[in-house]
Write a protein that holds these residues in place. Structure first.
Motif, short mmCIF file in Angstrom:
data_model
loop_
_atom_site.label_atom_id
_atom_site.label_comp_id
_atom_site.label_asym_id
_atom_site.label_seq_id
_atom_site.Cartn_x
_atom_site.Cartn_y
_atom_site.Cartn_z
N GLY A 158 0.82 -1.21 0.00
CA GLY A 158 0.00 0.00 0.00
C GLY A 158 0.85 1.26 0.00
O GLY A 158 0.54 2.25 -0.68
N ILE A 159 1.94 1.24 0.75
CA ILE A 159 2.86 2.38 0.80
C ILE A 159 3.54 2.58 -0.55
O ILE A 159 3.62 3.70 -1.08
N CYS A 160 4.04 1.49 -1.13
CA CYS A 160 4.76 1.58 -2.40
C CYS A 160 3.85 2.01 -3.54
O CYS A 160 4.27 2.74 -4.45
N ARG A 161 2.60 1.57 -3.53
CA ARG A 161 1.66 1.99 -4.57
C ARG A 161 1.30 3.47 -4.42
O ARG A 161 1.07 4.16 -5.42
N SER A 162 1.25 3.94 -3.20
CA SER A 162 0.92 5.35 -2.98
C SER A 162 2.04 6.26 -3.43
O SER A 162 1.79 7.35 -3.97
N TRP A 163 3.28 5.82 -3.23
CA TRP A 163 4.45 6.65 -3.58
C TRP A 163 5.48 5.78 -4.31
O TRP A 163 6.39 5.21 -3.69
N PRO A 164 5.36 5.67 -5.64
CA PRO A 164 6.25 4.79 -6.41
C PRO A 164 7.65 5.36 -6.58
O PRO A 164 8.08 5.73 -7.68
N VAL A 165 8.36 5.42 -5.47
CA VAL A 165 9.73 5.95 -5.48
C VAL A 165 10.63 5.08 -6.35
O VAL A 165 11.57 5.57 -6.98
N GLY A 166 10.38 3.78 -6.37
CA GLY A 166 11.13 2.88 -7.23
C GLY A 166 12.21 2.07 -6.54
O GLY A 166 12.63 1.02 -7.02
N ARG A 167 12.65 2.55 -5.37
CA ARG A 167 13.69 1.83 -4.64
C ARG A 167 13.52 2.09 -3.15
O ARG A 167 13.17 3.19 -2.73
N LEU A 168 13.77 1.07 -2.38
CA LEU A 168 13.63 1.14 -0.93
C LEU A 168 14.96 0.81 -0.28
O LEU A 168 15.65 -0.13 -0.69
N ARG A 169 15.33 1.58 0.74
CA ARG A 169 16.49 1.23 1.55
C ARG A 169 15.99 0.59 2.84
O ARG A 169 15.09 1.10 3.50
#
Length: 364
Positions: A312-323
């Motif tokens: 849900g977080i990634c779909r809301s803000w598709p930054v593309g990469r997570l640390r």
């Protein structure tokens, strides 16, 4: 020894660059809805050196979303873990400590009785902190992992009873300012109560998609209030996650034969690889999850609920990469305690104060 219950003895340095210059031993306990975790450390050249640690899944918040109270069984489980923490602190000669409790105790109507039992029977003083303090401590603990390239950051922590999301302004390279929490949101869903809301027992793919959609919908007002997507579109935003969910997925993605913190903390994973790791977990049976070295039996039933929150977080803000951060609240507590001790050198047992600027407002 499982990942969920560990007594770490590896000497590792975490945190910033300054040391106290005198020998003290510090301890931090983070008691959440799902986990009880301890770090014991001494000052070092680059922040502090961990000399012992402990983590156990206790599920203190089990059933709180339904009953509004901590159950006797959950309290007893948790007190057993806290006894181990107190014993370790005594053996290591801890001189400064802070023990905080978060969402489960914030929500439970009988949390004051539990706090008193812990004080009376174990000798630990539990401090029930608010979501603003929780956000500040997590930011302080994760500061070394932020990139200097982007001016904004989304920091999130998927807990057992809530998910904390901070929208952070980072200082210019070479600037002397500290990061500032522009806004933060305490989403009232974590892996335990989200799973309880949708199903009895383990979470599987049938519930996963609906969970992820609900989380994305819940995040919409926070997005509208802060216009985060506009900055994501221009590449100004980095994303950092600190939770068992993201560390688990990093281990699954790397196909680690066992959980290894040094290969997880600071790991960068793109959203496509993250999606593949989630699909891999979703396709596993409960027994397969329990047997996986980076999931284990203690997380097997709830890990997919955490994945839904992450999705849900990634779909809301598709930054593309997570640390990925295998650090957070406890490290923030320790750094705060050391800063306080530095200010009051020679005076005994001062509790820390917040180490990052207070958030300006709270999203509802």
């Amino acid at each position: 020894m499982s990942r969920a219950e560990s007594a770490g003895s590896a000497r590792e340095e975490r945190g910033g660059r300054r040391s106290l210059g005198f020998a003290e031993t510090f301890a931090a306990i983070d008691l959440g809805t799902n986990n009880c975790r301890l770090l014991i450390a001494r000052p070092a050249r680059r922040g502090f050196r961990v000399i012992d640690s402990f983590s156990r899944i206790v599920r203190l918040g089990e059933g709180v979303s339904l009953s509004g109270e901590l159950s006797e069984t959950a309290m007893l489980r948790t007190m057993e873990a806290l006894k181990i923490c107190a014993e370790k602190m005594a053996r290591k000669g801890v001189t400064f400590s802070r023990c905080v409790a978060t969402d489960a105790c914030r929500r439970a109507g009988n949390h004051e009785q539990f706090v008193e039992r812990v004080r009376r029977d174990i000798g630990l003083k539990l401090e029930v902190i608010g979501t603003d303090e929780e956000a500040r401590l997590a930011l302080t603990g994760c500061l070394p992992l932020f990139s200097k390239e982007q001016k904004r950051a989304l920091l999130f922590d998927i807990g057992g009873g809530s998910t904390e999301i901070s929208w952070v302004a980072l200082p210019e390279p070479g600037g002397g300012n500290k990061p500032e929490i522009i806004d933060w949101l305490s989403l009232p869903y974590g892996v335990v109560n989200l799973a309880e809301r949708y199903c009895e027992g383990a979470v599987f793919r049938d519930d996963y998609e609906e969970m992820a959609e609900e989380i994305a919908e819940r995040l919409r007002p926070f997005e509208e209030s802060n216009a985060i997507s506009a900055r994501v579109a221009t590449g100004e935003v980095q994303m950092l996650g600190t939770s068992g969910t993201v560390t688990t997925l990093a281990g699954v993605h790397q196909k680690l034969p066992k959980y290894q913190r040094q290969l997880i903390d600071g790991y960068r994973i793109d959203f496509t690889s993250l999606e593949r790791a989630i699909d891999q977990v979703a396709d596993m049976t409960l027994d397969e999850r329990a047997a996986h070295p980076c999931i284990g039996p203690e997380r097997a039933d709830l890990v997919l609920a955490g994945c839904a929150i992450l999705q849900g977080i990634c779909r809301s803000w598709p930054v593309g990469r997570l640390r990925v951060a295998d650090r957070g609240l406890r490290e923030g507590i320790l750094l705060g305690l050391m800063a306080e001790a530095r200010r009051h050198r020679g005076r005994p047992h001062h509790r820390n104060r917040p180490c990052a600027p207070a958030p300006q407002r709270r999203a509802q």
